[in-house]
Each structure stands twice: as C-alpha cells, then as structure tokens.
Motif scaffolding. Structure first.
Motif, PDB file in Angstrom:
ATOM      1  N   ASP A 206       0.796  -1.239   0.000  1.00 46.67           N
ATOM      2  CA  ASP A 206       0.000   0.000   0.000  1.00 46.67           C
ATOM      3  C   ASP A 206       0.825   1.285   0.000  1.00 46.67           C
ATOM      4  O   ASP A 206       0.287   2.369   0.156  1.00 46.67           O
ATOM      5  CB  ASP A 206      -0.963   0.008   1.196  1.00 46.67           C
ATOM      6  N   LEU A 207       2.137   1.185  -0.163  1.00 40.25           N
ATOM      7  CA  LEU A 207       2.951   2.395  -0.193  1.00 40.25           C
ATOM      8  C   LEU A 207       2.867   3.064  -1.560  1.00 40.25           C
ATOM      9  O   LEU A 207       3.000   2.410  -2.586  1.00 40.25           O
ATOM     10  CB  LEU A 207       4.415   2.066   0.102  1.00 40.25           C
ATOM     11  N   GLU A 208       2.665   4.358  -1.551  1.00 39.43           N
ATOM     12  CA  GLU A 208       2.667   5.107  -2.814  1.00 39.43           C
ATOM     13  C   GLU A 208       3.840   6.079  -2.787  1.00 39.43           C
ATOM     14  O   GLU A 208       4.166   6.649  -1.758  1.00 39.43           O
ATOM     15  CB  GLU A 208       1.357   5.877  -2.968  1.00 39.43           C
ATOM     16  N   GLY A 209       4.460   6.274  -3.939  1.00 42.66           N
ATOM     17  CA  GLY A 209       5.598   7.185  -4.013  1.00 42.66           C
ATOM     18  C   GLY A 209       6.884   6.495  -3.598  1.00 42.66           C
ATOM     19  O   GLY A 209       6.942   5.281  -3.450  1.00 42.66           O
ATOM     20  N   ALA A 210       7.912   7.310  -3.402  1.00 40.69           N
ATOM     21  CA  ALA A 210       9.245   6.761  -3.128  1.00 40.69           C
ATOM     22  C   ALA A 210       9.455   6.564  -1.634  1.00 40.69           C
ATOM     23  O   ALA A 210       9.529   7.542  -0.876  1.00 40.69           O
ATOM     24  CB  ALA A 210      10.289   7.713  -3.681  1.00 40.69           C
TER      25      ALA A 210
ATOM     26  N   LYS B 265      17.327  16.748   3.485  1.00 39.12           N
ATOM     27  CA  LYS B 265      15.885  16.730   3.773  1.00 39.12           C
ATOM     28  C   LYS B 265      15.632  16.119   5.158  1.00 39.12           C
ATOM     29  O   LYS B 265      16.404  15.285   5.624  1.00 39.12           O
ATOM     30  CB  LYS B 265      15.153  15.862   2.741  1.00 39.12           C
ATOM     31  N   PRO B 266      14.509  16.492   5.784  1.00 38.59           N
ATOM     32  CA  PRO B 266      14.102  15.785   7.007  1.00 38.59           C
ATOM     33  C   PRO B 266      13.546  14.412   6.652  1.00 38.59           C
ATOM     34  O   PRO B 266      13.307  14.124   5.475  1.00 38.59           O
ATOM     35  CB  PRO B 266      13.017  16.684   7.592  1.00 38.59           C
ATOM     36  N   MET B 267      13.357  13.602   7.675  1.00 40.37           N
ATOM     37  CA  MET B 267      12.844  12.236   7.457  1.00 40.37           C
ATOM     38  C   MET B 267      11.463  12.053   8.073  1.00 40.37           C
ATOM     39  O   MET B 267      11.187  12.567   9.159  1.00 40.37           O
ATOM     40  CB  MET B 267      13.787  11.220   8.117  1.00 40.37           C
ATOM     41  N   LEU B 268      10.649  11.299   7.363  1.00 37.82           N
ATOM     42  CA  LEU B 268       9.368  10.836   7.897  1.00 37.82           C
ATOM     43  C   LEU B 268       9.530   9.325   8.078  1.00 37.82           C
ATOM     44  O   LEU B 268       9.653   8.586   7.092  1.00 37.82           O
ATOM     45  CB  LEU B 268       8.251  11.128   6.902  1.00 37.82           C
ATOM     46  N   VAL B 269       9.595   8.892   9.330  1.00 37.41           N
ATOM     47  CA  VAL B 269       9.794   7.465   9.621  1.00 37.41           C
ATOM     48  C   VAL B 269       8.503   6.907  10.185  1.00 37.41           C
ATOM     49  O   VAL B 269       8.010   7.384  11.219  1.00 37.41           O
ATOM     50  CB  VAL B 269      10.945   7.266  10.628  1.00 37.41           C
ATOM     51  N   VAL B 270       7.951   5.915   9.496  1.00 38.13           N
ATOM     52  CA  VAL B 270       6.687   5.307   9.939  1.00 38.13           C
ATOM     53  C   VAL B 270       6.954   3.889  10.431  1.00 38.13           C
ATOM     54  O   VAL B 270       7.474   3.063   9.684  1.00 38.13           O
ATOM     55  CB  VAL B 270       5.670   5.264   8.784  1.00 38.13           C
ATOM     56  N   PHE B 271       6.621   3.662  11.700  1.00 34.27           N
ATOM     57  CA  PHE B 271       6.667   2.298  12.240  1.00 34.27           C
ATOM     58  C   PHE B 271       5.279   1.694  12.101  1.00 34.27           C
ATOM     59  O   PHE B 271       4.309   2.234  12.649  1.00 34.27           O
ATOM     60  CB  PHE B 271       7.071   2.316  13.725  1.00 34.27           C
TER      61      PHE B 271
END
Lengths: 62, 227
Positions: free
Chosen positions: A30-34, A52-58
């Motif tokens: 279900d991941l969209e994009g890079a 760039k900053p990071m968006l980390v999803v657990f």
C-alpha cells in the motif's frame, strides 16, 4: 572480470533484494511514491545527502 | 511528502532504543527527524483527523529542519531516556524466547507490542525496579487536565477546573510552543514529555496566548500517572 563485476553487483544489491523479498512476503503493497523500505541506515544516509528531514513510519504488518 | 525522505519500518528487530521510544502498543507511529538522528517530533494515531493532524506536524517539522542545527540543544530531550537495552532483542524477556529473528516474512518478527511487554518483564528479570512509566497507560494531556485539538494539536481546547493544567494557569486557546523545553508539533510530543518525566516534577510550559508569549510551571503531583 565480467564475473567479478557481476558478483560485486550482486553483493551491493543484496540488502535491497532482501527488503523486496520481505515486502513481497508481507504483501505490503500500500505504499505510494518513493519510500525506503525497512532500512533506517539508508534513510539517514539519503536524508543527509539531500539535506531533507525524514518521515519514519513504524507500522508492523499483521 | 517529497520534501521528506520517507522510511517505512515493519519490524522492531534492531530498533535503536536510544531514539525510538514511543507508545509501542499503537498500531503505527511516526518519527519526524533528520539524517543526524535528531528528532523533531512524534505523531501517534487518534482515529480521527489523522491526515490533517499529521500534515500540520509535517509543516512544523519542516520549520524545525530549517532552523537546524541552531536548535539542536532544545531537540536533545526528544531522544529516548536511558534504558538498559540498546535494541529489543537485547531485552532478556525477548532474547530468552528465542523465536525472534530479523524478519524474512511474518514469522519471527518482533512487533512493537512485544517491545512494550518485553520492557516491563525485562526490568523484573534483571532484578531492577520497573519504572511506573512502563506499566502505566501512556499519558495523555487529559491526565493532567487539558485537551489539545485533533488537527491543530498544539492548541488547548479544554482545561479541567482544579487540575494541574488549570493550576498552572493554562487556558483554552493557548498554543503550546514548548513543553518541558522541547518544541511541540503534536499531542504525541506532549505525551512524550509526560512519559519521560520524573514521577514528580514541574514542567516548564511556554504558550502563545493571542500573540503574547506566556510561561507557566506545571506541577505533576505524586501518583499522577496511575491515579
């Protein structure tokens, strides 16, 4: 020489292939994009390189 | 989203516990940070308005990123507090089970809820006292008498009369700028300060009240986590 180059390439690509394998096994589609998949060290390196900053999803896949 | 490097993590094996401390019981959690492992903020799901709430937090993280590294010191407290284990697999209650490994699929995966359970049990197994924070519910602002908005998660929308927030002088409409000296992007950031605080402490709060900066001292009374 060609064999050495191919072997080196295989080693370099191995972590990414592991993650692809993991993603297929988990049917995690279900991941969209890079997105960088399950590899924080690559994320840190990419964020530092790009500034760039990071968006980390657990999110465990049930 | 293209202003961020996006990383999805699906397992807790190897999770750096000096950084990634959060409400491990949740189904998902977000860390906003940078390549130097400085944490800008956390975001936890709330069931409603998550997308808009997260968008606001992302905007806040971009602002903090622009100010980095000048703001490095005030971000330091957003990393984890000292605990005896570097990764979940080092926790005795997890390592002794033996069934966990780096995930190749669903089998063997350390889930986040395993970390929560493992931490509590591991303190006991190591003969250490279990800190209240590891078995009390992850604290919401309501526990000390205020509520934050679902979308603008820095805005106070309710204050309970007679509770610590009201005693500290916090008011409906205040926007929390810093809590415990840390810049705030979300409710999860406030929860983090509460969770990582001592069991009895006074938290310095800086709010924006109609354009004016106001400081308050919020006293956490004994037993506030578990009452």
């Amino acid at each position: 020489m060609k064999h050495i180059a191919l072997a080196t390439l295989a080693i370099l690509l191995a972590p990414a292939q592991d993650k692809d394998h993991l993603r297929r096994e988990l049917r995690d589609t279900d991941l969209e994009g890079a997105w960088i998949y399950d590899d924080l060290e690559s994320g840190y390196a990419e964020a530092s390189k790009l500034g760039k900053p990071m968006l980390v999803v657990f999110r465990c896949v049930p | 989203m293209d202003q961020f490097v996006c990383v999805r993590v699906v397992q807790a094996w190897g999770m750096d516990l000096s950084i990634f401390q959060f409400d491990w019981r949740l189904t998902w959690a977000v860390f906003l940070m940078n390549g130097e492992k400085a944490v800008y903020g956390r975001f936890f799901p709330r069931q409603q308005d998550d997308v808009e709430g997260l968008r606001k937090a992302l905007e806040g993280a971009l602002e903090l990123h622009k100010k980095y590294p000048a703001n490095k010191d005030e971000l330091a407290g957003k990393k984890g507090i000292p605990i005896p284990w570097k990764t979940p697999e080092e926790m005795p209650a997890i390592s002794e089970r033996g069934k966990f490994q780096p995930a190749q699929g669903k089998k063997g995966c350390i889930h986040c809820h395993n970390v929560q359970e493992g931490a509590g049990k591991s303190f006991k197994q190591a003969g250490l006292p279990v800190p209240d924070r590891f078995f009390a519910p992850y604290p919401t602002p309501q526990r000390i008498g205020f509520m934050l908005g679902a979308i603008d998660q820095t805005r106070i929308i309710d204050v309970t009369q007679g509770w610590p927030a009201e005693k500290a002088g916090l008011k409906v409409g205040d926007r929390i700028v810093r809590f415990g000296g840390q810049p705030i992007l979300s409710i999860a950031d406030v929860q983090w300060v509460l969770w990582s605080s001592a069991d009895t402490a006074t938290i310095k709060v800086e709010v924006d009240r109609a354009g004016e900066r106001v400081e308050a001292a919020l006293a956490l009374p004994a037993g506030w986590r578990t009452r």
